[in-house]
Design a protein around this motif. Structure first.
Motif, PDB file in Angstrom:
ATOM      1  N   GLY A 289      -2.455 -25.072  -2.967  1.00  0.00           N
ATOM      2  CA  GLY A 289      -1.842 -24.566  -1.747  1.00  0.00           C
ATOM      3  C   GLY A 289      -1.536 -23.088  -1.770  1.00  0.00           C
ATOM      4  N   ILE A 290      -2.061 -22.345  -2.740  1.00  0.00           N
ATOM      5  CA  ILE A 290      -1.814 -20.894  -2.811  1.00  0.00           C
ATOM      6  C   ILE A 290      -2.930 -20.172  -2.063  1.00  0.00           C
ATOM      7  CG2 ILE A 290      -1.652 -18.897  -4.336  1.00  0.00           C
ATOM      8  CD1 ILE A 290      -0.474 -20.672  -6.445  1.00  0.00           C
ATOM      9  N   ASP A 291      -2.543 -19.258  -1.168  1.00  0.00           N
ATOM     10  CA  ASP A 291      -3.518 -18.460  -0.427  1.00  0.00           C
ATOM     11  C   ASP A 291      -3.924 -17.270  -1.307  1.00  0.00           C
ATOM     12  OD1 ASP A 291      -5.114 -17.223   1.349  1.00  0.00           O
ATOM     13  OD2 ASP A 291      -3.644 -17.051   2.964  1.00  0.00           O
ATOM     14  N   ILE A 292      -5.050 -17.417  -1.993  1.00  0.00           N
ATOM     15  CA  ILE A 292      -5.493 -16.378  -2.935  1.00  0.00           C
ATOM     16  C   ILE A 292      -5.787 -15.069  -2.213  1.00  0.00           C
ATOM     17  CG2 ILE A 292      -7.199 -15.785  -4.691  1.00  0.00           C
ATOM     18  CD1 ILE A 292      -5.323 -18.014  -5.510  1.00  0.00           C
ATOM     19  N   GLY A 293      -6.396 -15.163  -1.025  1.00  0.00           N
ATOM     20  CA  GLY A 293      -6.719 -13.937  -0.293  1.00  0.00           C
ATOM     21  C   GLY A 293      -5.498 -13.135   0.065  1.00  0.00           C
ATOM     22  N   TYR A 294      -4.441 -13.824   0.470  1.00  0.00           N
ATOM     23  CA  TYR A 294      -3.202 -13.124   0.813  1.00  0.00           C
ATOM     24  C   TYR A 294      -2.629 -12.404  -0.401  1.00  0.00           C
ATOM     25  CZ  TYR A 294       1.803 -12.573   1.628  1.00  0.00           C
ATOM     26  OH  TYR A 294       3.068 -12.081   1.701  1.00  0.00           O
ATOM     27  N   TRP A 295      -2.544 -13.124  -1.540  1.00  0.00           N
ATOM     28  CA  TRP A 295      -1.943 -12.521  -2.730  1.00  0.00           C
ATOM     29  C   TRP A 295      -2.805 -11.392  -3.279  1.00  0.00           C
ATOM     30  CZ3 TRP A 295       2.887 -13.332  -3.223  1.00  0.00           C
ATOM     31  CH2 TRP A 295       3.466 -14.549  -2.821  1.00  0.00           C
ATOM     32  N   GLU A 296      -4.124 -11.475  -3.197  1.00  0.00           N
ATOM     33  CA  GLU A 296      -4.983 -10.377  -3.664  1.00  0.00           C
ATOM     34  C   GLU A 296      -4.829  -9.145  -2.776  1.00  0.00           C
ATOM     35  OE1 GLU A 296      -8.883 -11.937  -3.837  1.00  0.00           O
ATOM     36  OE2 GLU A 296      -8.619 -12.908  -5.800  1.00  0.00           O
ATOM     37  N   SER A 297      -4.749  -9.363  -1.452  1.00  0.00           N
ATOM     38  CA  SER A 297      -4.520  -8.224  -0.559  1.00  0.00           C
ATOM     39  C   SER A 297      -3.161  -7.588  -0.835  1.00  0.00           C
ATOM     40  CB  SER A 297      -4.608  -8.670   0.900  1.00  0.00           C
ATOM     41  OG  SER A 297      -5.869  -9.226   1.179  1.00  0.00           O
ATOM     42  N   LEU A 298      -2.175  -8.435  -1.059  1.00  0.00           N
ATOM     43  CA  LEU A 298      -0.851  -7.910  -1.393  1.00  0.00           C
ATOM     44  C   LEU A 298      -0.875  -7.136  -2.712  1.00  0.00           C
ATOM     45  CD1 LEU A 298       2.118  -7.977  -0.420  1.00  0.00           C
ATOM     46  CD2 LEU A 298       2.445  -9.957  -1.896  1.00  0.00           C
ATOM     47  N   LEU A 299      -1.648  -7.633  -3.673  1.00  0.00           N
ATOM     48  CA  LEU A 299      -1.745  -6.962  -4.969  1.00  0.00           C
ATOM     49  C   LEU A 299      -2.422  -5.594  -4.852  1.00  0.00           C
ATOM     50  CD1 LEU A 299      -1.131  -7.386  -7.980  1.00  0.00           C
ATOM     51  CD2 LEU A 299      -3.437  -8.316  -8.245  1.00  0.00           C
ATOM     52  N   SER A 300      -3.461  -5.499  -4.014  1.00  0.00           N
ATOM     53  CA  SER A 300      -4.142  -4.210  -3.823  1.00  0.00           C
ATOM     54  C   SER A 300      -3.227  -3.189  -3.160  1.00  0.00           C
ATOM     55  CB  SER A 300      -5.412  -4.417  -2.993  1.00  0.00           C
ATOM     56  OG  SER A 300      -5.076  -4.898  -1.702  1.00  0.00           O
ATOM     57  N   GLN A 301      -2.412  -3.629  -2.169  1.00  0.00           N
ATOM     58  CA  GLN A 301      -1.463  -2.699  -1.561  1.00  0.00           C
ATOM     59  C   GLN A 301      -0.361  -2.317  -2.550  1.00  0.00           C
ATOM     60  OE1 GLN A 301       0.004  -3.938   2.244  1.00  0.00           O
ATOM     61  NE2 GLN A 301      -1.992  -4.720   2.926  1.00  0.00           N
ATOM     62  N   LEU A 302      -0.004  -3.290  -3.406  1.00  0.00           N
ATOM     63  CA  LEU A 302       1.037  -3.017  -4.389  1.00  0.00           C
ATOM     64  C   LEU A 302       0.614  -1.943  -5.388  1.00  0.00           C
ATOM     65  CD1 LEU A 302       3.812  -3.771  -5.488  1.00  0.00           C
ATOM     66  CD2 LEU A 302       2.724  -5.581  -6.819  1.00  0.00           C
ATOM     67  N   LYS A 303      -0.679  -1.908  -5.733  1.00  0.00           N
ATOM     68  CA  LYS A 303      -1.163  -0.865  -6.650  1.00  0.00           C
ATOM     69  C   LYS A 303      -0.978   0.523  -6.054  1.00  0.00           C
ATOM     70  CE  LYS A 303      -4.609  -3.735  -9.028  1.00  0.00           C
ATOM     71  NZ  LYS A 303      -6.041  -3.937  -9.304  1.00  0.00           N
ATOM     72  N   ALA A 304      -1.279   0.656  -4.752  1.00  0.00           N
ATOM     73  CA  ALA A 304      -1.076   1.951  -4.096  1.00  0.00           C
ATOM     74  C   ALA A 304       0.405   2.322  -4.065  1.00  0.00           C
ATOM     75  CB  ALA A 304      -1.657   1.927  -2.692  1.00  0.00           C
ATOM     76  N   GLN A 305       1.280   1.343  -3.805  1.00  0.00           N
ATOM     77  CA  GLN A 305       2.707   1.622  -3.800  1.00  0.00           C
ATOM     78  C   GLN A 305       3.201   2.013  -5.189  1.00  0.00           C
ATOM     79  OE1 GLN A 305       4.685   1.854  -1.230  1.00  0.00           O
ATOM     80  NE2 GLN A 305       3.127   1.272   0.287  1.00  0.00           N
ATOM     81  N   MET A 306       2.650   1.369  -6.229  1.00  0.00           N
ATOM     82  CA  MET A 306       3.030   1.737  -7.592  1.00  0.00           C
ATOM     83  C   MET A 306       2.575   3.153  -7.924  1.00  0.00           C
ATOM     84  SD  MET A 306       2.181  -1.811  -9.618  1.00  0.00           S
ATOM     85  CE  MET A 306       2.562  -1.107 -11.207  1.00  0.00           C
ATOM     86  N   ALA A 307       1.379   3.536  -7.456  1.00  0.00           N
ATOM     87  CA  ALA A 307       0.912   4.910  -7.674  1.00  0.00           C
ATOM     88  C   ALA A 307       1.823   5.909  -6.978  1.00  0.00           C
ATOM     89  CB  ALA A 307      -0.526   5.056  -7.183  1.00  0.00           C
ATOM     90  N   ARG A 308       2.251   5.600  -5.751  1.00  0.00           N
ATOM     91  CA  ARG A 308       3.183   6.488  -5.043  1.00  0.00           C
ATOM     92  C   ARG A 308       4.512   6.578  -5.796  1.00  0.00           C
ATOM     93  NH1 ARG A 308       0.533   4.271  -0.427  1.00  0.00           N
ATOM     94  NH2 ARG A 308      -0.254   5.943   0.963  1.00  0.00           N
ATOM     95  N   ALA A 309       4.975   5.446  -6.310  1.00  0.00           N
ATOM     96  CA  ALA A 309       6.248   5.459  -7.035  1.00  0.00           C
ATOM     97  C   ALA A 309       6.150   6.305  -8.301  1.00  0.00           C
ATOM     98  CB  ALA A 309       6.659   4.026  -7.375  1.00  0.00           C
ATOM     99  N   ARG A 310       5.024   6.202  -9.015  1.00  0.00           N
ATOM    100  CA  ARG A 310       4.858   7.020 -10.221  1.00  0.00           C
ATOM    101  C   ARG A 310       4.843   8.504  -9.876  1.00  0.00           C
ATOM    102  NH1 ARG A 310       1.329   2.725 -11.865  1.00  0.00           N
ATOM    103  NH2 ARG A 310      -0.458   3.804 -10.925  1.00  0.00           N
ATOM    104  N   LEU A 311       4.127   8.862  -8.815  1.00  0.00           N
ATOM    105  CA  LEU A 311       4.092  10.270  -8.414  1.00  0.00           C
ATOM    106  C   LEU A 311       5.461  10.742  -7.943  1.00  0.00           C
ATOM    107  CD1 LEU A 311       0.672  10.388  -6.540  1.00  0.00           C
ATOM    108  CD2 LEU A 311       1.176  11.267  -8.800  1.00  0.00           C
TER     109      LEU A 311
END
Length: 607
Positions: A289-311
């Motif tokens: 019952g896990i929506d893999i597409g949703y979590w992968e899209s969320l993970l890709s956006q999270l990487k960009a947010q982590m890069a912004r946080a590091r900068l």
């Protein structure tokens, strides 16, 4: 026996039928064959077999006869030895000579092989040296290209036509400078860029990453992640480029996008990292019952947010460090403006944060409800405070006002007794006089620095008792250079030596001795002129020698190099130079130093 008799009979018949010429030829051939056998028995070489007494290159009429050194044989007690024994001795000597000759040839071949191996080894070492030099050239070429790229960026920024890569490169270069501060985060330069600008920016980032050889790899990787995320968003919006935004499947509904943005907003890098680990764990768990597409899209956006946080963290750390350095230089404050907590406290806080995030539910495609404004405000209050540009600006203004950086007016009655006061008119006149002196001399004499003292110590190396410093310049006529509008003319630095000594001629030997020596005379000079900033390195500096018109015993030695250096001249003794390198003559331009060393000729007295 019968065959021998038949052969003898045929031979006699042939002899009876032959002509006198054939008979003479047959006897001559028989004699030559007998002589050949005798030579072979004596050990003659094949090259000398065809020589005769009348036909040989030595002109020896007794070549075929055995030479006998009779006196030597008598002295050795072999005077009465038979001819057969002598021929045997000669044959043994010839064999010994042939053996020695073979040994000599063998040694010569061995030397040639050793020479060939030595040449091959030298060639191999030369190839290795050239390969190492080529690698050094490649490094220098990469450094040159990086410097040119930075220079082009600087010119574009000064001209007001800066590209995004210019601003990003300037931001990372100001981190190494002492007081250069960039107030905006680096990812703020990406605002308002089009798809084409972002694509060009990705190519420019690849060029910088290749030229810098991994120097600022983390910085450029974070920028690349953010650029790719922004590029994906623009391509998604643009219907004409919808076919280009990759195979990434969009698993987040439009109604949930605001919720996802709210979840990421205001989070620190540690919080986002903990959330990233939790999402990865959820994807790899394999629950139903896990929506893999949703979590992968969320993970890709999270990487960009982590890069912004590091900068963002890196930017705030740079601001803290630069402001702390500024306060230390001004002596206002000795502690950091924004003190960083203890490492143990921060570690425990991050561990507690990870535990809270693991216990709290993550946003899902259908389970999470939109948050209200009260909940957002409560979450914001619970989160750690993040310094923004406005906070830093307000803090700086408060420090500026409290520090009272503006000069205060001091009244005359408050001055200490004995204080010297200068009127503005007198101060202006002193300034004008100093400027005129600077224009006339072209340089200002300042106190000797550590660099100057080190230069003088290095230049004095190798001086002996017969050498002394020579720094008296000869004045030159004022000359206008064509390049003076582009480069500021200046005098080169130099360290010269004059070599003096005694000349023990007949007169001095008669009237002086070692206890009462004659006066020293100039025997030579050593000029070392430094041209480190020469524009055209390929043009060698030159010198000219001109005799003084008023006194022919002296001459003017003038040095000319090119921009940005003026000509410089010295007055020396006018005598004939010794141009032999064995006598110490040197005229070379190496490592940006022009060296002219020479001694004067010594004339010996001759009757």
């Amino acid at each position: 026996m019968r065959k021998r008799l038949e052969k003898r009979r045929e031979k006699d018949v042939a002899k009876s039928l032959e002509t006198p010429e054939e008979k003479r030829l047959r006897r001559l051939l028989k004699k030559e064959a007998k002589e050949r056998k005798r030579k072979e028995r004596m050990g003659w070489d094949k090259d000398y077999m065809h020589y005769t007494n009348t036909d040989n290159p030595f002109g020896d009429a007794n070549l075929l006869e055995t030479f006998v050194w009779q006196k030597k044989m008598d002295k050795e007690g072999l005077g009465k030895v038979s001819t057969e024994v002598l021929e045997h001795r000669n044959k043994l000597k010839q064999e010994e000579n042939k053996y020695e000759l073979e040994k000599v040839k063998k040694r010569r071949l061995e030397r040639e092989q050793e020479r060939a191996m030595r040449d091959e080894e030298m060639q191999r070492l030369q190839r290795q040296k050239e390969a190492a030099q080529f690698q050094e050239w490649e490094k220098q070429e990469d450094t040159f290209h990086l410097q040119q790229a930075l220079l082009r960026s600087k010119i574009r920024i000064e001209d007001g036509r800066a590209k995004p890569i210019d601003l990003l490169a300037k931001y990372i270069s100001t981190e190494d400078e002492d007081l250069a501060v960039e107030m905006h985060e680096p990812y703020s330069y990406l605002n308002g860029l089009t798809i084409r600008d972002l694509e060009d920016l990705l190519e420019d980032i690849k060029v910088y990453m290749e030229l810098e050889k991994g120097k600022n790899l983390d910085y450029w990787n974070d920028i690349t992640i953010i650029v790719e995320e922004e590029l994906y968003k623009l391509r998604k919006v643009d219907a004409a480029n919808r076919d280009h935004y990759g195979d990434r499947r969009e698993g987040i509904n439009a109604s949930v996008s605001n919720e996802v943005s709210t979840v990421f907003k205001g989070k620190t890098h540690d919080q986002l990292s903990a959330m990233h680990d939790q999402i990865v764990k959820k994807i790899t768990s394999g629950e139903e019952g896990i929506d893999i597409g949703y979590w992968e899209s969320l993970l890709s956006q999270l990487k960009a947010q982590m890069a912004r946080a590091r900068l963002r963290d890196r930017h705030q750390e740079n601001l803290r460090r630069k402001l702390f350095q500024l306060k230390q230089e001004q002596g206002v404050e000795a502690e950091p403006v924004f003190p960083i907590g203890d490492c143990s406290t921060s570690n425990s806080t991050s561990i507690e944060l990870v535990k809270k995030l693991e216990d709290s539910p993550l946003p899902g495609p259908s389970k999470t409800k939109p948050t209200t404004d009260d909940e957002d405000s409560n979450d914001a209050n619970e989160e750690e405070p993040v310094l923004t540009e406005d906070d830093l600006r307000d803090h700086s203004m408060e420090e500026y006002v409290s520090g009272c950086y503006s000069p205060r007016l001091i009244r005359f009655e408050n001055m200490e007794p004995g204080t010297l006061l200068v009127s503005p008119e007198d101060d202006w006149k002193c300034l004008e006089f100093a400027r005129h002196q600077l224009i006339g001399r072209g340089a200002i004499k300042v106190a000797a620095t550590h660099e100057d003292r080190a230069f003088e110590i290095e230049a004095r190396k190798g001086m002996n008792d017969d050498e002394a410093m020579f720094s008296v310049e000869s004045p030159l006529d004022h000359k206008m250079y064509l390049w003076s509008d582009k480069y500021r003319p200046r005098k080169p630095r130099y360290f010269n030596r004059v070599h003096t000594g005694f000349e023990w001629n007949k007169y001095n030997q008669t009237h002086y001795d070692m206890d009462n020596p004659p006066p020293k005379i100039v025997q030579g000079y050593k000029f070392n002129i430094f041209y480190p900033d020469l524009i055209d390195k390929g043009v060698t500096p030159e010198y000219t020698l001109t005799a003084c018109p008023d006194n022919r015993d002296f001459a003017i030695l003038r040095f000319h190099a090119g921009p940005p250096y003026e000509d410089i001249a010295f007055k020396i003794v006018n005598r004939e130079w010794e141009y032999s390198y064995k006598r110490g003559f040197r005229c070379q331009f190496h490592n940006n130093i022009f060296q002219l060393w020479f001694h004067f000729k010594r004339y010996r007295y001759r009757r």
